[in-house]
Write an enzyme that holds these catalytic residues in place. Structure first.
Site, PDB file in Angstrom:
ATOM      1  N   HIS A 149      31.884  36.066  38.653  1.00 56.32           N
ATOM      2  CA  HIS A 149      32.768  35.511  37.629  1.00 56.32           C
ATOM      3  C   HIS A 149      33.349  34.170  38.075  1.00 56.32           C
ATOM      4  CE1 HIS A 149      35.789  35.995  34.292  1.00 56.32           C
ATOM      5  NE2 HIS A 149      36.472  35.171  35.086  1.00 56.32           N
ATOM      6  N   GLU A 150      33.966  34.153  39.243  1.00 54.98           N
ATOM      7  CA  GLU A 150      34.618  32.922  39.698  1.00 54.98           C
ATOM      8  C   GLU A 150      33.600  31.821  39.982  1.00 54.98           C
ATOM      9  OE1 GLU A 150      37.594  32.767  39.136  1.00 54.98           O
ATOM     10  OE2 GLU A 150      38.080  34.900  38.999  1.00 54.98           O
TER      11      GLU A 150
END
Length: 502
Positions: free
Chosen positions: A264-265
Site C-alpha cells: 500500500h505505502e
C-alpha cells in the site's frame, strides 16, 4: 510594479523547500523521535509553519498574482498551468489569521504526541483535549474558507477532493453499503470453510521485510529514492520525487498485515517518485488529490495484491523468502485465506470488501462533528454504535476503537472519504487498463513494467497539476462509476466462496 515569472517561481521554490523541511520533521516524529521531545518538536513545527505561511501570503505574492492576472501572456506554459493553483493556495492561506494558523500547527504537533501516549495507555481522555482544540480551530477556519459550499463539512471535503460534497458522498456511500451488504449476505450462505491459521505462524520481521521489499521493487518502487522504516501507524512521506519514504508496523504472527501494508505505502511512493520533474519546485501549491493518491496505493494493495493471477507467480517467491514456513500450504489454500472476508475492528487490517464500511463510519462521525456539533466526549460512544450497526462488532476499548487512526491528530478532517474513493478510482483504472492490456499474461511473465508505464503516463506524471475528476475522465473515458469496484469484489468473492454471481 512589473514582475518576471522567475520571481514567482523563486517564491514557490522557497515555499516548497519549507514544506519539505516540515515533511522531514513529521516523518522523524513518527519514526524515531524520542517521546519526551514532543514539546520541543512542536516549537520547530510551529516555526516552519509560520515561515511557510509568511511566504505563501506575503504582500509580494499577492502583488505577483495581481500582476500576472493581467499579464498571463508573459508566463510560460508551465507558468500558465500552475497559476490557478497558486491563486487557490493563496486564497486558502491568506484568509487565516497568522497566529491562529501557527498555533493550529503547534497543536497538531502536540496532538500527535499525546495520541501516541493515549494509545500506549489505552485512554481516549489523554488525547481528547487536543482533539477538541483541533476541531475548534477547524470550525474557526471553515467560515473563512467557505464560498458556495452548503455545509461546513463540505468545505473540508472540498479541500481534499475539489467539488466533493456531502450530497454526492451520501449517494456514493449508499450505493456501496447496499452492494457490500448484499454480497456479504451471499457469502454468509456459503458452505466454504477457510482455514487462516497458517497466517498466524511465526515469521520473522527480517523475512517479512525481505519478501515485501523485493515484491514492491518488482512493481517499480525505487529504494534509491525511498526507504522503509518502522512506525505505529503506517504512512508514506514524500519530501520530493527522489525521496519518498514508506513505513510499516510489524507483528511476527501477522505477516499479511506488513506485506499488504508495504504494498500500500509503496503505491503512494510510486506516485511520488514518478511526478514530472518540471513540477519539482512548485509542489507546495500542487498537492496531489488524496483520492487519486489512495487509488494508487490501493491499486498496489488490492488490484494487484489481492488478485489470484498475481499470487500464482508470487506465492513461490513468498514461500522462498519465508524459508519454508508455508511450504505445506497449497496455493489454493493460501489464496483463500489471503482473501477471506471477516469483519474486523482495525481499519488497516480489514479485507477489501469490508474496508469501505470503516471509512463510512468515520465519514459519518466527521459529518456529525462539523454539521451536527457532536460533542468530542461522545465520539467513542458513537464509534461503538456504528461498529455494531455496520460490522456487528463490539468495540472493547479505545485502542481498537477511536484511537486506532492518526488522521485526526494531524488535523485531517475530510480526508477519510478519500480512502473509499481511492478504492473506486483504483477499480475504474484497472477496468480501463484491462481493455488495453492482458493482466493474466503480465502477471505470468513476472514483468510488471506495462502496469508501471500505464500508471506513470496516465496518472503519476501530473502530480497535483490536474484535478482528480479530470485525471479519471481522461484515463478511463468516463466519470466516477462505483459499479466497477462492486463488480471486482463480486468476481473475487463469488469465486472464493463458490456462491455464484446472481
Amino acid at each position: 510594479m512589473k514582475y518576471k515569472e522567475q520571481d514567482l517561481l523563486d517564491s514557490l521554490k522557497e515555499e516548497t523547500i519549507l514544506e519539505q523541511l516540515s515533511a522531514l520533521s513529521g516523518w522523524d516524529a513518527l519514526t524515531g523521535m524520542p517521546q519526551d521531545s514532543g514539546h520541543f518538536r512542536s516549537e520547530v513545527d510551529a516555526y516552519l509553519a509560520e515561515k511557510q505561511f509568511l511566504v505563501a501570503t506575503q504582500t509580494k505574492r499577492r502583488d505577483m498574482l495581481a500582476y500576472f492576472d493581467d499579464h498571463l501572456n508573459e508566463l510560460s506554459d508551465l507558468g500558465r498551468e500552475i497559476f490557478p493553483k497558486v491563486k487557490k493556495a493563496y486564497e486558502r492561506f491568506a484568509v487565516l489569521p497568522q497566529k491562529d494558523y501557527v498555533d493550529f500547527n503547534k497543536t497538531m504537533s502536540l496532538a500527535q504526541n499525546y495520541w501516541a501516549q493515549a494509545r500506549q495507555e489505552n485512554q481516549y481522555a489523554i488525547f481528547e483535549p487536543y482533539l477538541k482544540q483541533l476541531i475548534q480551530y477547524e470550525k474557526q477556519f471553515i467560515p473563512l474558507w467557505q464560498k458556495d459550499e452548503k455545509t461546513p463539512y463540505d468545505v473540508l471535503l472540498n479541500q481534499y477532493e475539489p467539488g466533493l460534497t456531502v450530497e454526492k458522498l451520501d449517494q456514493v456511500f449508499d450505493t456501496l453499503k447496499k452492494g457490500i451488504m448484499t454480497l456479504r449476505k451471499k457469502i454468509m450462505t456459503s458452505d466454504v470453510e477457510i482455514d487462516v491459521s497458517f497466517l498466524q505462524r511465526h515469521i520473522t520481521k527480517k523475512d517479512q521485510k525481505q519478501y515485501a521489499l523485493n515484491a514492491v521493487q518488482r512493481l517499480g518502487y525505487n529504494l534509491d529514492k525511498g526507504r522503509l522504516d518502522d512506525t505505529i501507524h503506517p504512512f508514506m512521506e514524500a519530501l520530493n520525487r527522489d525521496d519518498a519514504r514508506i513505513t510499516t508496523r510489524w507483528a511476527e504472527n501477522q505477516a499479511q498485515m506488513a506485506v499488504l501494508g508495504i504494498f500500500h505505502e509503496a503505491g503512494h511512493g510510486l506516485f511520488e517518485q514518478n511526478v514530472n520533474s518540471k513540477y519539482d519546485w512548485v509542489r507546495a501549491v500542487l498537492p496531489i488529490s488524496m483520492s487519486i493518491h489512495e487509488s494508487q496505493s490501493l491499486f498496489n494493495e488490492v488490484m494487484i495484491g489481492r488478485t489470484r493471477a498475481f499470487w500464482r507467480i508470487e506465492y513461490p517467491k513468498i514461500q522462498k523468502d519465508f524459508h519454508g514456513i508455508w511450504d505445506d500450504i497449497t496455493f489454493d489454500q493460501f489464496y483463500a485465506a489471503w482473501m477471506k472476508t471477516e469483519a474486523t475492528l482495525i481499519r488497516t487490517e480489514a479485507d477489501p470488501l469490508t474496508y469501505p464500511l470503516h471509512i463510512i463510519i468515520r465519514y459519518e462521525i466527521e459529518k456529525a462533528i462539523f454539521n451536527d456539533h457532536l460533542d468530542v466526549k461522545k465520539i467513542p460512544e458513537l464509534w461503538r454504535e456504528k461498529y455494531q450497526e455496520y460490522l456487528g462488532l463490539e468495540v472493547p476499548d479505545d485502542l481498537t476503537g477511536v484511537l486506532q487512526d492518526i488522521h485526526w491528530a494531524g488535523g485531517s478532517f475530510g480526508y477519510f472519504p478519500s480512502y473509499a474513493l481511492g478504492h473506486l478510482y483504483a477499480a475504474q483504472f484497472y477496468h480501463a487498463m484491462s481493455q488495453q492490456m492482458d493482466f493474466q499474461a503480465i502477471f505470468e511473465s513476472g514483468d510488471y513494467e506495462p502496469i508501471f508505464s500505464w500508471r506513470a503516463q496516465h496518472i503519476w506524471q501530473f502530480g497535483g497539476a490536474k484535478d482528480p475528476a479530470d485525471i479519471l475522465k481522461e484515463a478511463t473515458g468516463e466519470q466516477l462509476n462505483p459499479q466497477y469496484w462492486l463488480d471486482f469484489m463480486n468476481k473475487i468473492y463469488t469465486d472464493i466462496y463458490q456462491i455464484g454471481d446472481n
